[in-house]
Design an enzyme around this catalytic site. Structure first.
Site, PDB file in Angstrom:
ATOM      1  N   CYS A 100     -15.416  15.146  14.064  1.00 48.46           N
ATOM      2  CA  CYS A 100     -16.170  14.236  13.196  1.00 48.46           C
ATOM      3  C   CYS A 100     -16.301  14.815  11.779  1.00 48.46           C
ATOM      4  O   CYS A 100     -17.018  15.793  11.574  1.00 48.46           O
ATOM      5  CB  CYS A 100     -17.547  13.993  13.820  1.00 48.46           C
ATOM      6  SG  CYS A 100     -18.712  13.129  12.757  1.00 48.46           S
ATOM      7  N   CYS A 113     -19.869  14.828  10.372  1.00 50.62           N
ATOM      8  CA  CYS A 113     -20.670  15.853  11.050  1.00 50.62           C
ATOM      9  C   CYS A 113     -20.499  17.195  10.360  1.00 50.62           C
ATOM     10  O   CYS A 113     -21.463  17.953  10.221  1.00 50.62           O
ATOM     11  CB  CYS A 113     -20.260  15.990  12.518  1.00 50.62           C
ATOM     12  SG  CYS A 113     -20.507  14.502  13.503  1.00 50.62           S
TER      13      CYS A 113
END
Length: 88
Positions: free
Chosen positions: A31, A34
């Protein structure tokens, strides 16, 4: 930030949230957003340490916890107080 697993979830999230709020950051290695959010939270962690615990949950490794919170996309952040999620 402490990594949360099913083994330490009860102690480090549920029980800890009885003393002070716990911010859970749900994330994954793949991600991109993230990877931007985690350093920000890690930088803020010392500033809020006396008022808030910050922990992270890898959704790929901790599928049971991710399922408990209904994680459908990451990053996802949930605030726990008194053993319950109060905001996401």
């Amino acid at each position: 930030m402490l990594d949360i697993s099913i083994e330490n979830f009860e102690k480090d999230v549920i029980e800890a949230s009885m003393q002070q709020p716990v911010l859970l950051d749900f994330w994954a290695d793949w991600c991109g957003p993230c990877k931007s959010l985690i350093p920000v939270l890690e930088k803020l962690e010392p500033e809020y340490a006396d008022r808030l615990s910050m922990v992270k949950v890898n959704v790929d490794e901790q599928k049971q916890i991710a399922s408990m919170f209904g994680v459908r996309s990451v990053p996802m952040v949930v605030l726990m107080i008194q053993g319950r999620p109060v905001d996401g």
